[in-house]
Every structure is written in C-alpha cells, then in structure tokens.
Design a protein around this motif. Structure first.
Motif, short mmCIF file in Angstrom:
data_model
loop_
_atom_site.label_atom_id
_atom_site.label_comp_id
_atom_site.label_asym_id
_atom_site.label_seq_id
_atom_site.Cartn_x
_atom_site.Cartn_y
_atom_site.Cartn_z
N LEU A 1 11.98 6.53 -5.79
CA LEU A 1 10.57 6.62 -5.43
C LEU A 1 10.16 5.64 -4.33
N MET A 2 10.63 4.40 -4.39
CA MET A 2 10.14 3.40 -3.45
C MET A 2 10.45 3.71 -1.99
N PRO A 3 11.66 4.19 -1.64
CA PRO A 3 11.88 4.56 -0.23
C PRO A 3 10.93 5.66 0.23
N ALA A 4 10.63 6.61 -0.67
CA ALA A 4 9.70 7.68 -0.31
C ALA A 4 8.30 7.14 -0.10
N LEU A 5 7.85 6.25 -0.97
CA LEU A 5 6.50 5.69 -0.83
C LEU A 5 6.41 4.78 0.38
N ASP A 6 7.48 4.06 0.69
CA ASP A 6 7.49 3.25 1.91
C ASP A 6 7.24 4.13 3.13
N ARG A 7 7.95 5.24 3.20
CA ARG A 7 7.80 6.15 4.35
C ARG A 7 6.40 6.75 4.38
N LEU A 8 5.94 7.27 3.26
CA LEU A 8 4.66 7.97 3.24
C LEU A 8 3.48 7.03 3.46
N SER A 9 3.63 5.76 3.08
CA SER A 9 2.54 4.80 3.25
C SER A 9 2.58 4.10 4.60
N GLY A 10 3.58 4.43 5.43
CA GLY A 10 3.72 3.71 6.70
C GLY A 10 4.17 2.29 6.49
N ASN A 11 5.05 2.09 5.49
CA ASN A 11 5.56 0.76 5.15
C ASN A 11 4.46 -0.22 4.75
N THR A 12 3.46 0.28 4.05
CA THR A 12 2.38 -0.58 3.54
C THR A 12 2.32 -0.54 2.02
N LEU A 13 3.45 -0.22 1.36
CA LEU A 13 3.48 -0.21 -0.09
C LEU A 13 3.05 -1.58 -0.62
N PRO A 14 2.11 -1.63 -1.57
CA PRO A 14 1.61 -2.93 -2.05
C PRO A 14 2.72 -3.86 -2.51
N ARG A 15 2.54 -5.15 -2.25
CA ARG A 15 3.57 -6.14 -2.54
C ARG A 15 3.90 -6.21 -4.03
#
Length: 283
Positions: free
Chosen positions: A265-279
């Motif tokens: 999930l995290m690589p997908a969310l990184d991409r979809l969020s523009g690398n702004t996944l919350p810390r």
C-alpha cells in the motif's frame, strides 16, 4: 463458526445506554498564498482531538482519539472540508482499535468530508484493527465539487495477527460514499458478523488474508495512475485497480497481515499523493 453478536434493530439497544466515550471535531482548510491550506474553522470536543504538524503545502490535520480506542457505546463524529482552491490532508496519529463490546452495544464513527471547486482532499487514516468480539459501525461520506480532487484510503486489519488472534466473534458494518456535484460517484458497503475470520478465508472474499485496503482516486490523471499502479505491483500481489469513470480509479489491496498490506500500500499511496504521505505512516 462463532456466534454472531446480536444487534437489536441494528443499534437500538446501544442507543439506550450511556456512551463510554464521545468525541466530535470540525475543521476546514482555506487556501493560502502558496496554493496550499491554512486553518479556517476549528472545533473539538470530548475524546476527539486534532493536531497540526507544521508542513508546507496542504494543511495536514492529524486525528487523535484520546479514549485510546473504540468500544460499544462510543460515538465519534468528524466533519472536515477543503474550501475552494485549498488543500487538506487528514490522517491519524496511529492505528485505531475497535475493542471488545458488551452485548447489544455498538461503537459508531461518522465522518463527513467535502472539497470545494479546485480543492484537493486526502483522507489517509492509518489502519483500523478489529479485535475479537468488537462491534463497530462506520460511515464515511465525501462531497466533491465537479473539479475537486480526492485521494481516499481505508485500511483494515482483522485481528491482532502478532498475537495469533482470530476473529471468531464480531460485528462490523462499513459504508463509504463519494458524491460529485450532488450525484453519486462511488459506494462501497461491507458487513461482517459472527466468525469473521472464516468468512474471509473464502477465495471470493479474502483468500485467507488478514488485512485489506480500499483506495479511491479522483483526478484527471486517474487512467495514467491506474496503469502505473498495475505495472508496479508484484506479480503475486493480491491487488488490483480499475477505472469506474474517466477520472476515477478504485483499487483494492489484500495482505496476510498489517505489515504485508503496508508493503503493497505505501508505495501506491506515495505515488498517488505526490510523495506527501503523512509522516505518521512512517513511524
């Protein structure tokens, strides 16, 4: 299979009892000079708190349940919105926990989100972990303007896998609705009761996996993101992504446990969020 938790008139019995914990919050993001967001309205009460990590770009709001989890009789409500031209990202400080409930009592979580014209909205809570004999109802509604953008993720973990827990008894009802311009865009409904682990063991339900996630992405580049997501998934991944409209992608992920789910999930969310996944996701 374990006995199902009895829900009289869905949650009628629960309404008659004193809630153990109550929390409510409202927050809005207003556009700032840099095209991000700043706090507009803000109200909090009871066991629901909001923290605001300092970060450039979208206004980031972090939810904290000071009650330490959810059990039968609890009531939590959140309203949040990105005003026209603003950007708002919502997450949680840690995974939420749905604990054992007394017979006839149900915990309730209601979330209502909105994004105005030209706004961007991210709903990225960490996992909700369902404990043995939990009883939880969740409702999430999102209202989008015609040109608003959305990234929504709802991850679930069924039992404390590190402790060998199996959900042989429980009740869980979940509904996610997304509207755009007042018209229904997407609906997802889940109801599990009784021996949840046994129900998830079927090849058409969970294939024995103990964690799952729903992702909804609404933006003009949805088709490109679908193709990129499919290409990045491992061949043996229990995941998939589809377009339900030209600019709307829906993806689902299954994992053997919470850690296995995050690896997908995290690589997908990184991409979809523009690398702004919350810390908080990386702690």
């Amino acid at each position: 299979m374990g006995a199902a938790i009895t829900i009289e008139g869905e949650i009628g019995a629960a309404r008659a009892k004193q809630p153990r914990a109550v929390g409510a919050a409202r927050v809005t993001a207003r556009p700032d000079a840099r095209g991000g967001g700043r706090i507009g309205e803000l109200r909090m009460s009871g066991a629901m708190k909001l923290l605001f990590p300092r970060r450039a770009g979208a206004l980031q709001a972090m939810l904290l349940n000071s009650a330490g989890g959810i059990t039968g009789g609890d009531r939590f409500r959140l309203e949040a919105g990105a005003e026209p031209g603003a950007a708002l990202s919502l997450t949680t400080q840690a995974a939420e926990r749905a604990y054992r409930a007394q017979p006839g009592e149900v915990g309730e979580v209601s979330v209502r989100l909105s994004a105005g014209a030209g706004a961007g909205l991210h709903w990225l809570p960490q996992e909700t972990i369902l404990f043995q004999a939990c009883a939880l109802r969740r409702r999430l509604r999102v209202d989008l303007a015609e040109d608003a953008r959305l990234l929504l993720c709802e991850p679930l973990v069924f039992g404390r896998t590190a402790m060998g827990e199996h959900l042989t008894e429980g009740w869980f009802s979940d509904r996610v609705e997304v509207f755009r311009g007042g018209e229904r865009l997407f609906t997802d409904a889940t109801r599990l009761e009784g021996d949840i682990s046994a129900r998830l063991a079927g090849p058409a339900t969970g294939a024995g996996c103990r964690a799952s996630a729903l992702v909804v992405y609404v933006a003009p580049d949805a088709e490109h993101q679908r193709d990129a997501l499919r290409a990045a998934l491992p061949q043996d991944a229990l995941a998939g992504a589809s377009l339900i409209a030209q600019d709307v992608m829906v993806a689902r992920f299954l994992g053997p446990d919470g850690f296995g789910l995050r690896k997908l999930l995290m690589p997908a969310l990184d991409r979809l969020s523009g690398n702004t996944l919350p810390r908080s996701w990386r702690l």
